[in-house]
Motif scaffolding. Structure first.
Motif, PDB file in Angstrom:
ATOM      1  N   ALA A 155       0.839  -1.200   0.000  1.00  0.00           N
ATOM      2  CA  ALA A 155       0.000   0.000   0.000  1.00  0.00           C
ATOM      3  C   ALA A 155       0.866   1.239   0.000  1.00  0.00           C
ATOM      4  O   ALA A 155       2.012   1.219   0.471  1.00  0.00           O
ATOM      5  CB  ALA A 155      -0.932   0.003   1.221  1.00  0.00           C
ATOM      6  N   GLY A 156       0.335   2.324  -0.514  1.00  0.00           N
ATOM      7  CA  GLY A 156       1.059   3.592  -0.539  1.00  0.00           C
ATOM      8  C   GLY A 156       0.131   4.747  -0.849  1.00  0.00           C
ATOM      9  O   GLY A 156      -1.093   4.582  -0.974  1.00  0.00           O
ATOM     10  N   THR A 157       0.720   5.921  -0.965  1.00  0.00           N
ATOM     11  CA  THR A 157       0.007   7.154  -1.285  1.00  0.00           C
ATOM     12  C   THR A 157       0.841   7.910  -2.306  1.00  0.00           C
ATOM     13  O   THR A 157       2.066   7.990  -2.164  1.00  0.00           O
ATOM     14  CB  THR A 157      -0.207   8.002  -0.019  1.00  0.00           C
ATOM     15  N   ALA A 158       0.199   8.453  -3.333  1.00  0.00           N
ATOM     16  CA  ALA A 158       0.937   9.111  -4.409  1.00  0.00           C
ATOM     17  C   ALA A 158       0.146  10.283  -4.968  1.00  0.00           C
ATOM     18  O   ALA A 158      -1.090  10.238  -5.040  1.00  0.00           O
ATOM     19  CB  ALA A 158       1.238   8.109  -5.531  1.00  0.00           C
ATOM     20  N   TYR A 159       0.872  11.320  -5.380  1.00  0.00           N
ATOM     21  CA  TYR A 159       0.268  12.485  -6.025  1.00  0.00           C
ATOM     22  C   TYR A 159       0.255  12.228  -7.534  1.00  0.00           C
ATOM     23  O   TYR A 159       1.092  12.718  -8.282  1.00  0.00           O
ATOM     24  CB  TYR A 159       1.050  13.743  -5.675  1.00  0.00           C
ATOM     25  N   LEU A 160      -0.710  11.436  -7.972  1.00  0.00           N
ATOM     26  CA  LEU A 160      -0.745  10.995  -9.368  1.00  0.00           C
ATOM     27  C   LEU A 160      -1.117  12.117 -10.321  1.00  0.00           C
ATOM     28  O   LEU A 160      -0.751  12.077 -11.503  1.00  0.00           O
ATOM     29  CB  LEU A 160      -1.721   9.825  -9.512  1.00  0.00           C
ATOM     30  N   ASP A 161      -1.853  13.125  -9.822  1.00  0.00           N
ATOM     31  CA  ASP A 161      -2.191  14.281 -10.668  1.00  0.00           C
ATOM     32  C   ASP A 161      -1.249  15.456 -10.415  1.00  0.00           C
ATOM     33  O   ASP A 161      -1.417  16.529 -10.992  1.00  0.00           O
ATOM     34  CB  ASP A 161      -3.641  14.709 -10.457  1.00  0.00           C
ATOM     35  N   GLY A 162      -0.252  15.256  -9.550  1.00  0.00           N
ATOM     36  CA  GLY A 162       0.713  16.295  -9.257  1.00  0.00           C
ATOM     37  C   GLY A 162       0.290  17.286  -8.210  1.00  0.00           C
ATOM     38  O   GLY A 162       1.074  18.162  -7.836  1.00  0.00           O
ATOM     39  N   ALA A 163      -0.947  17.177  -7.696  1.00  0.00           N
ATOM     40  CA  ALA A 163      -1.451  18.174  -6.758  1.00  0.00           C
ATOM     41  C   ALA A 163      -2.094  17.574  -5.516  1.00  0.00           C
ATOM     42  O   ALA A 163      -1.949  18.110  -4.423  1.00  0.00           O
ATOM     43  CB  ALA A 163      -2.455  19.091  -7.460  1.00  0.00           C
ATOM     44  N   ARG A 164      -2.837  16.468  -5.693  1.00  0.00           N
ATOM     45  CA  ARG A 164      -3.589  15.903  -4.570  1.00  0.00           C
ATOM     46  C   ARG A 164      -3.269  14.422  -4.419  1.00  0.00           C
ATOM     47  O   ARG A 164      -2.970  13.732  -5.401  1.00  0.00           O
ATOM     48  CB  ARG A 164      -5.093  16.103  -4.784  1.00  0.00           C
ATOM     49  N   PRO A 165      -3.353  13.903  -3.198  1.00  0.00           N
ATOM     50  CA  PRO A 165      -2.948  12.519  -2.959  1.00  0.00           C
ATOM     51  C   PRO A 165      -4.013  11.505  -3.350  1.00  0.00           C
ATOM     52  O   PRO A 165      -5.212  11.732  -3.182  1.00  0.00           O
ATOM     53  CB  PRO A 165      -2.708  12.490  -1.444  1.00  0.00           C
ATOM     54  N   SER A 166      -3.544  10.380  -3.872  1.00  0.00           N
ATOM     55  CA  SER A 166      -4.389   9.231  -4.182  1.00  0.00           C
ATOM     56  C   SER A 166      -3.895   8.034  -3.378  1.00  0.00           C
ATOM     57  O   SER A 166      -2.726   7.943  -3.020  1.00  0.00           O
ATOM     58  CB  SER A 166      -4.342   8.899  -5.674  1.00  0.00           C
ATOM     59  N   LEU A 167      -4.801   7.109  -3.125  1.00  0.00           N
ATOM     60  CA  LEU A 167      -4.494   5.894  -2.382  1.00  0.00           C
ATOM     61  C   LEU A 167      -4.053   4.799  -3.350  1.00  0.00           C
ATOM     62  O   LEU A 167      -4.672   4.593  -4.394  1.00  0.00           O
ATOM     63  CB  LEU A 167      -5.735   5.445  -1.604  1.00  0.00           C
ATOM     64  N   ALA A 186      11.327  -4.384  -9.189  1.00  0.00           N
ATOM     65  CA  ALA A 186      12.114  -4.303 -10.416  1.00  0.00           C
ATOM     66  C   ALA A 186      11.290  -3.768 -11.584  1.00  0.00           C
ATOM     67  O   ALA A 186      11.593  -4.040 -12.743  1.00  0.00           O
ATOM     68  CB  ALA A 186      12.684  -5.675 -10.757  1.00  0.00           C
ATOM     69  N   MET A 187      10.266  -3.003 -11.286  1.00  0.00           N
ATOM     70  CA  MET A 187       9.459  -2.358 -12.323  1.00  0.00           C
ATOM     71  C   MET A 187       8.885  -1.068 -11.765  1.00  0.00           C
ATOM     72  O   MET A 187       8.923  -0.816 -10.553  1.00  0.00           O
ATOM     73  CB  MET A 187       8.329  -3.270 -12.787  1.00  0.00           C
ATOM     74  N   ALA A 188       8.358  -0.242 -12.657  1.00  0.00           N
ATOM     75  CA  ALA A 188       7.710   0.997 -12.244  1.00  0.00           C
ATOM     76  C   ALA A 188       6.453   1.205 -13.071  1.00  0.00           C
ATOM     77  O   ALA A 188       6.375   0.794 -14.239  1.00  0.00           O
ATOM     78  CB  ALA A 188       8.649   2.189 -12.410  1.00  0.00           C
ATOM     79  N   VAL A 189       5.477   1.857 -12.445  1.00  0.00           N
ATOM     80  CA  VAL A 189       4.201   2.169 -13.084  1.00  0.00           C
ATOM     81  C   VAL A 189       4.052   3.679 -13.128  1.00  0.00           C
ATOM     82  O   VAL A 189       4.258   4.369 -12.123  1.00  0.00           O
ATOM     83  CB  VAL A 189       3.029   1.518 -12.321  1.00  0.00           C
ATOM     84  N   ASP A 190       3.712   4.205 -14.309  1.00  0.00           N
ATOM     85  CA  ASP A 190       3.601   5.644 -14.515  1.00  0.00           C
ATOM     86  C   ASP A 190       2.391   6.203 -13.772  1.00  0.00           C
ATOM     87  O   ASP A 190       1.505   5.466 -13.329  1.00  0.00           O
ATOM     88  CB  ASP A 190       3.494   5.930 -16.016  1.00  0.00           C
ATOM     89  N   ASP A 191       2.344   7.528 -13.665  1.00  0.00           N
ATOM     90  CA  ASP A 191       1.251   8.184 -12.944  1.00  0.00           C
ATOM     91  C   ASP A 191      -0.116   7.879 -13.540  1.00  0.00           C
ATOM     92  O   ASP A 191      -1.131   7.992 -12.872  1.00  0.00           O
ATOM     93  CB  ASP A 191       1.482   9.699 -12.902  1.00  0.00           C
ATOM     94  N   ASN A 192      -0.169   7.492 -14.829  1.00  0.00           N
ATOM     95  CA  ASN A 192      -1.440   7.196 -15.499  1.00  0.00           C
ATOM     96  C   ASN A 192      -1.809   5.724 -15.456  1.00  0.00           C
ATOM     97  O   ASN A 192      -2.810   5.317 -16.068  1.00  0.00           O
ATOM     98  CB  ASN A 192      -1.386   7.674 -16.954  1.00  0.00           C
ATOM     99  N   GLY A 193      -1.011   4.901 -14.751  1.00  0.00           N
ATOM    100  CA  GLY A 193      -1.330   3.492 -14.623  1.00  0.00           C
ATOM    101  C   GLY A 193      -0.723   2.609 -15.683  1.00  0.00           C
ATOM    102  O   GLY A 193      -0.953   1.390 -15.674  1.00  0.00           O
ATOM    103  N   ASN A 194       0.044   3.174 -16.590  1.00  0.00           N
ATOM    104  CA  ASN A 194       0.731   2.373 -17.605  1.00  0.00           C
ATOM    105  C   ASN A 194       2.069   1.886 -17.075  1.00  0.00           C
ATOM    106  O   ASN A 194       2.729   2.575 -16.298  1.00  0.00           O
ATOM    107  CB  ASN A 194       0.977   3.195 -18.876  1.00  0.00           C
ATOM    108  N   GLY A 195       2.486   0.707 -17.538  1.00  0.00           N
ATOM    109  CA  GLY A 195       3.807   0.225 -17.185  1.00  0.00           C
ATOM    110  C   GLY A 195       4.867   1.167 -17.728  1.00  0.00           C
ATOM    111  O   GLY A 195       4.839   1.535 -18.909  1.00  0.00           O
ATOM    112  N   LEU A 196       5.808   1.589 -16.882  1.00  0.00           N
ATOM    113  CA  LEU A 196       6.840   2.543 -17.295  1.00  0.00           C
ATOM    114  C   LEU A 196       8.111   1.818 -17.717  1.00  0.00           C
ATOM    115  O   LEU A 196       8.689   2.121 -18.758  1.00  0.00           O
ATOM    116  CB  LEU A 196       7.128   3.516 -16.157  1.00  0.00           C
ATOM    117  N   TRP A 197       8.548   0.847 -16.900  1.00  0.00           N
ATOM    118  CA  TRP A 197       9.724   0.037 -17.249  1.00  0.00           C
ATOM    119  C   TRP A 197       9.785  -1.199 -16.371  1.00  0.00           C
ATOM    120  O   TRP A 197       9.138  -1.265 -15.324  1.00  0.00           O
ATOM    121  CB  TRP A 197      11.034   0.823 -17.131  1.00  0.00           C
ATOM    122  N   THR A 198      10.522  -2.175 -16.807  1.00  0.00           N
ATOM    123  CA  THR A 198      10.851  -3.339 -15.997  1.00  0.00           C
ATOM    124  C   THR A 198      12.273  -3.767 -16.311  1.00  0.00           C
ATOM    125  O   THR A 198      12.687  -3.765 -17.477  1.00  0.00           O
ATOM    126  CB  THR A 198       9.881  -4.512 -16.231  1.00  0.00           C
TER     127      THR A 198
END
Length: 623
Positions: free
Chosen positions: A310-322, A387-399
């Motif tokens: 679990a975590g918290t992230a500012y996916l829109d750059g301004a407000r937090p999402s769960l 060993a991977m990352a997911v972009d702010d829009n939910g797309n796979g960024l890299w692995t």
């Protein structure tokens, strides 16, 4: 000054005159650099000064927060019982040592803005014996269906302002003594979560119930102000017979979905948002993803299916999402939720089994924790999931396709290179033991050969004799620099970190003590009195981070008898002035995800260490 090859602080992007005016009207701080640099303002907590007074034989160290909403040139006066004790305003730091002050001295501070002294701050929290105790009360123990008795131990904690008064409150997880790793069969007691004020007042108690198995991988919780109303919410996975802080039951009160091995492999699974002030369940939805067929996650007995992060992230750059996630050994699914207007909205779902991700190497890449930060410098947060990352829009960024690991660190580890860096270790004996990665694109900058199940790894600037952070792991005998070159002996621990003393290098936090790294041996700076660490061999504190006072970090352990949270704050003066790390949102979300599975220390979005440039100011707003 920032060196020309260093990035501009990622907390500041180009800001239009219109937005600058809007920020000024809202009472926010903006910088006057040329060209003007500022980011979309991010929502942060409206905190009080967090003043602390730490008593020593020589007097009291008084320290306080430099808020993100303060002006750059703010200065301070320090008062004891209404009488000023400093001769000239404090400008270069946010601490003051008052010689010969008694332990019970009552301090406040007053900010000076534009030459005008402001009103008194809150009164200092007194650390009269070097620590401050917050009283807690263990739940009553019980007996499992197979006749095994258990009691409760204080486990991981988080902090946030639950009631909107500007002060941080604790959210504490009580874990039964028969909590289990997913690989272990057997019944467990229920997991209990308390909301607690600093004076020990319990605001509420939530019982996650018999249908949530207890253990480090089952019971992640997040505490954050998701809707921007000035009061934090608490999010957790729930099930039939979860009881909220008002006594209301979620789902069926009588359902028991445990099998004879103590696993919960059937029945509904929920995600609930609780009111941080009352503990009331405000909204409940089905947990995403559903477990589906247990064996499709990699085994049939219930090990891999119930691995949650679990975590918290500012996916829109301004407000937090769960962020709530499931799985990492095989399939991984990450769901991003917004909590607005009293309701959940799912922003996106990343699934390694989806047609857009299948066959691309995203499966089996998760770690026992996650990290959150703006890795591609677009002003929005990404999820670094092993060993991977997911972009702010939910797309796979890299692995990197290098598989599962137990520890990972995302931060500005190399101040000479633009952006963040990422260090992780590998559990697989066929994968590189250590990897140093560019988290913007997943490029591996260097790696060590496969050797073993490398269960521990740390990254932080602990040694002033090297530029930037050092990295080390359980399988190595050296610390290494950003290029992988050896830089000296390995420290005495491979666990946690803390900014504790007066300089900007970080200290070693392990078990119930803090050490200072040295080239020949480490020096003990603090040993907790009558306290215990958590999570077995992981030996982590209940919580560690910049909770009060200036930018240095507090450490919180539960007392040995589990009747108090014992908070330690540094007694050492510093000449460095940094905005409270609680207003750096990468660090603040790190505090929020610290309790997730195998706890890791938080890292800010900018470099703190030997020879650091002036720390950037954040562009933030408060509800």
């Amino acid at each position: 000054m920032q060196h020309p090859h260093r990035r501009r602080p990622r907390t500041r992007l180009l800001l239009s005159t219109v937005l600058a005016g809007a920020l000024a009207a809202a009472g926010l701080s903006t910088l006057t650099a040329t060209p003007a640099e500022a980011a979309t303002a991010r929502q942060v907590e409206k905190l009080d000064r967090g003043v602390v007074s730490v008593h020593t034989d020589a007097g009291n160290l008084v320290s306080w927060r430099w808020l993100g909403t303060d002006p750059n040139d703010v200065s301070f006066n320090v008062y004891r019982a209404g009488t000023k004790v400093n001769s000239t305003p404090v400008t270069g730091s946010t601490n003051y040592f008052h010689s010969a002050g008694p332990a019970q001295a009552d301090y406040t501070v007053r900010a000076i803005v534009g030459g005008v002294e402001q009103a008194d701050s809150v009164h200092a929290i007194q650390f009269r014996t070097g620590y401050k105790d917050v009283p807690i009360s263990p739940p009553a123990g019980g007996t499992t269906p197979d006749g095994v008795a258990y009691t409760y131990e204080a486990n991981d904690a988080s902090v946030a302002d639950l009631d909107g008064d500007g002060a941080l409150d604790f959210v504490l997880k009580w874990q039964p003594t028969n909590a289990k790793d997913n690989s272990q069969s057997g019944y467990t007691g229920n997991t209990i979560i308390d909301g607690i004020k600093l004076d020990g007042t319990r605001l509420w108690r939530i019982d996650l119930g018999r249908n949530i198995r207890s253990g480090a991988h089952y019971t992640q919780f997040q505490v954050y102000d998701y809707d921007g109303d000035g009061k934090a919410e608490v999010a957790a996975k729930t099930a039939d017979a979860t009881v909220d802080g008002t006594g209301a039951v979620i789902g069926s009160s009588s359902a028991d979905h445990r099998n004879s091995s103590g696993y919960v492999l059937s029945g509904p699974e929920y995600l609930t948002m609780f009111n941080g002030q009352t503990g009331k369940a405000m909204g409940t939805v089905d947990y995403v993803p559903a477990r589906g067929t247990v064996s499709s996650w990699g085994d049939s007995y219930g090990n891999r299916v119930d691995r949650f992060l679990a975590g918290t992230a500012y996916l829109d750059g301004a407000r937090p999402s769960l962020i709530m996630a499931r799985g990492y050994y095989t399939r991984s699914v990450i769901a991003a939720w917004d909590w607005r207007g009293g309701a959940f909205t799912r922003r996106w779902t990343f699934d390694t089994n989806s047609s857009t991700n299948t066959g691309k190497g995203f499966d089996g890449q998760g770690s026992h924790s996650l990290s959150v930060g703006d890795v591609d410098n677009d002003g929005k947060d990404e999820i670094v999931y092993g060993a991977m990352a997911v972009d702010d829009n939910g797309n796979g960024l890299w692995t990197t396709k290098t598989g599962h690991g137990d520890a990972q660190h995302l931060g500005d580890l190399d101040p000479g290179t633009s952006g963040l860096e990422y260090f992780k270790v590998s559990e697989s004996t066929s994968q590189p033991a250590e990897l140093y990665i560019n988290p913007a694109n997943g490029a591996i900058r260097w790696q060590l050969a496969a050797c073993c199940d490398n269960g521990r790894g740390v990254a932080g600037d602990i040694y002033a004799g090297n530029d930037g952070a050092e990295v080390w792991s359980a399988s190595d005998t050296n610390i290494r620099d950003e290029a992988g070159a050896t830089k000296g002996r390995e420290p005495s621990s491979v666990n946690f970190l803390s900014w504790w003393d007066g300089d900007t290098t970080r200290e070693l936090l392990d078990g119930t003590h803090i050490d200072k790294y040295g080239t020949s041996s480490d020096t003990r700076l603090l040993t907790g009195a009558s306290v215990h660490s958590n999570n077995g061999t992981k030996a982590t504190p209940a919580l560690s981070g910049d909770l009060f006072g200036d930018w240095r970090e507090e450490v919180v352990w539960a007392t040995s008898d589990n009747t108090a949270l014992r908070i330690y704050s540094t007694p050492t003066e510093t000449t460095t002035k940094i905005t409270t790390l609680l207003h750096d949102t990468m660090y603040r979300t790190g505090i929020a995800w610290q309790n997730t599975a195998y706890n890791q220390p938080p890292h800010p979005s900018f470099f703190i260490g030997n020879g650091m440039p002036t720390a950037p100011r954040p562009t933030v707003y408060t509800p």
